[in-house]
Design a protein around this motif. Structure first.
Motif, PDB file in Angstrom:
ATOM      1  N   UNK A 113     -14.779 -27.745 -26.776  1.00 35.07           N
ATOM      2  CA  UNK A 113     -15.427 -27.299 -28.001  1.00 35.07           C
ATOM      3  C   UNK A 113     -14.465 -27.547 -29.156  1.00 35.07           C
ATOM      4  N   UNK A 114     -14.971 -28.105 -30.236  1.00 32.80           N
ATOM      5  CA  UNK A 114     -14.161 -28.386 -31.423  1.00 32.80           C
ATOM      6  C   UNK A 114     -14.711 -27.563 -32.584  1.00 32.80           C
ATOM      7  N   UNK A 115     -13.807 -26.886 -33.299  1.00 31.79           N
ATOM      8  CA  UNK A 115     -14.210 -26.051 -34.434  1.00 31.79           C
ATOM      9  C   UNK A 115     -13.451 -26.475 -35.687  1.00 31.79           C
ATOM     10  N   UNK A 116     -14.098 -26.297 -36.826  1.00 33.37           N
ATOM     11  CA  UNK A 116     -13.406 -26.523 -38.094  1.00 33.37           C
ATOM     12  C   UNK A 116     -12.408 -25.388 -38.317  1.00 33.37           C
ATOM     13  N   UNK A 117     -11.229 -25.751 -38.789  1.00 30.20           N
ATOM     14  CA  UNK A 117     -10.204 -24.765 -39.133  1.00 30.20           C
ATOM     15  C   UNK A 117     -10.075 -24.755 -40.651  1.00 30.20           C
ATOM     16  N   UNK A 118     -10.866 -23.917 -41.312  1.00 29.95           N
ATOM     17  CA  UNK A 118     -10.942 -23.890 -42.772  1.00 29.95           C
ATOM     18  C   UNK A 118      -9.745 -23.154 -43.373  1.00 29.95           C
ATOM     19  N   UNK A 119      -9.236 -23.609 -44.531  1.00 29.46           N
ATOM     20  CA  UNK A 119      -8.056 -22.995 -45.144  1.00 29.46           C
ATOM     21  C   UNK A 119      -8.222 -21.506 -45.453  1.00 29.46           C
ATOM     22  N   UNK A 120      -9.417 -21.113 -45.934  1.00 29.87           N
ATOM     23  CA  UNK A 120      -9.638 -19.720 -46.322  1.00 29.87           C
ATOM     24  C   UNK A 120     -10.304 -18.902 -45.224  1.00 29.87           C
ATOM     25  N   UNK A 121     -11.210 -19.500 -44.488  1.00 30.02           N
ATOM     26  CA  UNK A 121     -11.990 -18.761 -43.488  1.00 30.02           C
ATOM     27  C   UNK A 121     -11.377 -18.806 -42.100  1.00 30.02           C
ATOM     28  N   UNK A 122     -10.434 -19.710 -41.873  1.00 32.60           N
ATOM     29  CA  UNK A 122      -9.856 -19.829 -40.543  1.00 32.60           C
ATOM     30  C   UNK A 122     -10.796 -20.584 -39.613  1.00 32.60           C
ATOM     31  N   UNK A 123     -10.648 -20.355 -38.347  1.00 39.15           N
ATOM     32  CA  UNK A 123     -11.471 -21.052 -37.362  1.00 39.15           C
ATOM     33  C   UNK A 123     -12.927 -20.625 -37.473  1.00 39.15           C
ATOM     34  N   UNK A 124     -13.821 -21.606 -37.608  1.00 38.52           N
ATOM     35  CA  UNK A 124     -15.248 -21.322 -37.776  1.00 38.52           C
ATOM     36  C   UNK A 124     -15.900 -21.252 -36.393  1.00 38.52           C
ATOM     37  N   UNK A 125     -15.657 -20.137 -35.703  1.00 35.06           N
ATOM     38  CA  UNK A 125     -16.143 -19.997 -34.336  1.00 35.06           C
ATOM     39  C   UNK A 125     -17.665 -19.858 -34.259  1.00 35.06           C
ATOM     40  N   UNK A 126     -18.320 -19.646 -35.411  1.00 36.67           N
ATOM     41  CA  UNK A 126     -19.768 -19.444 -35.355  1.00 36.67           C
ATOM     42  C   UNK A 126     -20.528 -20.733 -35.056  1.00 36.67           C
ATOM     43  N   UNK A 127     -19.853 -21.894 -35.198  1.00 35.64           N
ATOM     44  CA  UNK A 127     -20.553 -23.147 -34.950  1.00 35.64           C
ATOM     45  C   UNK A 127     -19.570 -24.223 -34.525  1.00 35.64           C
ATOM     46  N   UNK A 128     -19.789 -24.766 -33.338  1.00 32.62           N
ATOM     47  CA  UNK A 128     -18.941 -25.857 -32.864  1.00 32.62           C
ATOM     48  C   UNK A 128     -19.313 -27.147 -33.591  1.00 32.62           C
ATOM     49  N   UNK A 129     -18.326 -28.008 -33.779  1.00 30.10           N
ATOM     50  CA  UNK A 129     -18.554 -29.289 -34.449  1.00 30.10           C
ATOM     51  C   UNK A 129     -19.191 -30.260 -33.470  1.00 30.10           C
ATOM     52  N   UNK A 130     -20.315 -30.840 -33.866  1.00 34.79           N
ATOM     53  CA  UNK A 130     -21.025 -31.811 -33.019  1.00 34.79           C
ATOM     54  C   UNK A 130     -21.904 -32.663 -33.925  1.00 34.79           C
ATOM     55  N   UNK A 131     -22.284 -33.832 -33.444  1.00 33.09           N
ATOM     56  CA  UNK A 131     -23.137 -34.700 -34.244  1.00 33.09           C
ATOM     57  C   UNK A 131     -22.379 -35.272 -35.418  1.00 33.09           C
ATOM     58  N   UNK A 209     -19.138 -37.532 -35.503  1.00 32.66           N
ATOM     59  CA  UNK A 209     -19.001 -38.485 -36.611  1.00 32.66           C
ATOM     60  C   UNK A 209     -18.583 -37.729 -37.851  1.00 32.66           C
ATOM     61  N   UNK A 210     -17.524 -38.225 -38.493  1.00 30.89           N
ATOM     62  CA  UNK A 210     -17.045 -37.629 -39.750  1.00 30.89           C
ATOM     63  C   UNK A 210     -17.559 -38.473 -40.893  1.00 30.89           C
TER      64      UNK A 210
END
Length: 212
Positions: A113-131, A209-210
């Motif tokens: 599982x890959x998650x965005x690590x946002x500067x202010x919010x930290x790890x965005x565990x509510x939604x995995x990165x996909x698509x 895809x980024x």
């Protein structure tokens, strides 16, 4: 006399923080099982520590793991990725009360599982990165989490961008930061994978895809 035995089990594997669900075993990891007996004699429930346990794996007795007070055992899947059954018979010392229980265990294929690590919010565990992930800032950071592996530190990790490996901080091999350089738009394929040189069952990959 009415009696039953519940079996609680979980794999000795890792999972991401806030992950909903128990850790599941893969074909080469261990599984810990705990018998929770409900055996009554003369209206009184017998303590779990006072019973004799006979454990079986696919109907094969586990003599070394059975005995007085042995309400918990650890096993390894006998046939890698195939399901198997663990059963237990719990009985009083005098044989006046006894109960049985069983559990079917299906090893899982390790996942990522890959998650965005946002500067202010930290790890965005509510939604995995996909698509497709749309880049809204000049740079973005990601953190990957392996699921259903015995030891995350024993794995070898690899990030790639459009099929080419790129270096990350060796102290944080599951983290990657990507920056937009220049103007214009475009799509780039990002992938992350891991392998375990000591356990061929522990490998997985994930990609997305980024969009710049």
């Amino acid at each position: 006399r009415p009696a039953s035995v519940d079996i609680v089990w979980e794999g000795k594997t890792v999972r991401p923080p806030l992950y909903i669900g128990r850790p599941l075993p893969n074909g080469g990891s261990q599984v810990t099982l705990l018998a929770v007996p409900h055996v009554f004699v003369s209206g009184k429930e017998i303590p779990a520590s006072s019973l004799i346990y006979t454990w079986k794996e696919d109907d094969v007795p586990l003599g070394g793991k059975s005995g007085y007070g042995k309400s918990s055992i650890t096993v390894t899947p006998p046939r890698f990725g195939q399901s198997f059954t663990v059963s237990v018979h719990a009985e009083t010392v005098d044989g006046r009360g006894a109960g049985d229980g069983s559990a079917v265990i299906t090893p899982q294929t390790p996942r990522l599982l890959v998650y965005e690590n946002a500067p202010l919010l930290g790890l965005r565990f509510e939604k995995a990165v996909a698509g497709t992930f749309a880049l809204s800032e000049p740079e973005v950071s990601f953190t990957a989490f392996p699921l259903f592996v015995a030891d995350a530190d024993a794995l070898s990790y690899q990030w790639t961008l459009d099929g080419s490996p790129f270096a990350v901080d060796p102290e944080k091999p599951r983290d990657a930061t990507l920056r937009k350089v220049g103007s214009g738009t475009g799509d780039h394929a990002v992938s992350f994978s891991f392998t375990n040189p000591k356990n061929f069952m522990e490998e997985a990959s994930a990609s997305f895809t980024l969009h710049f």
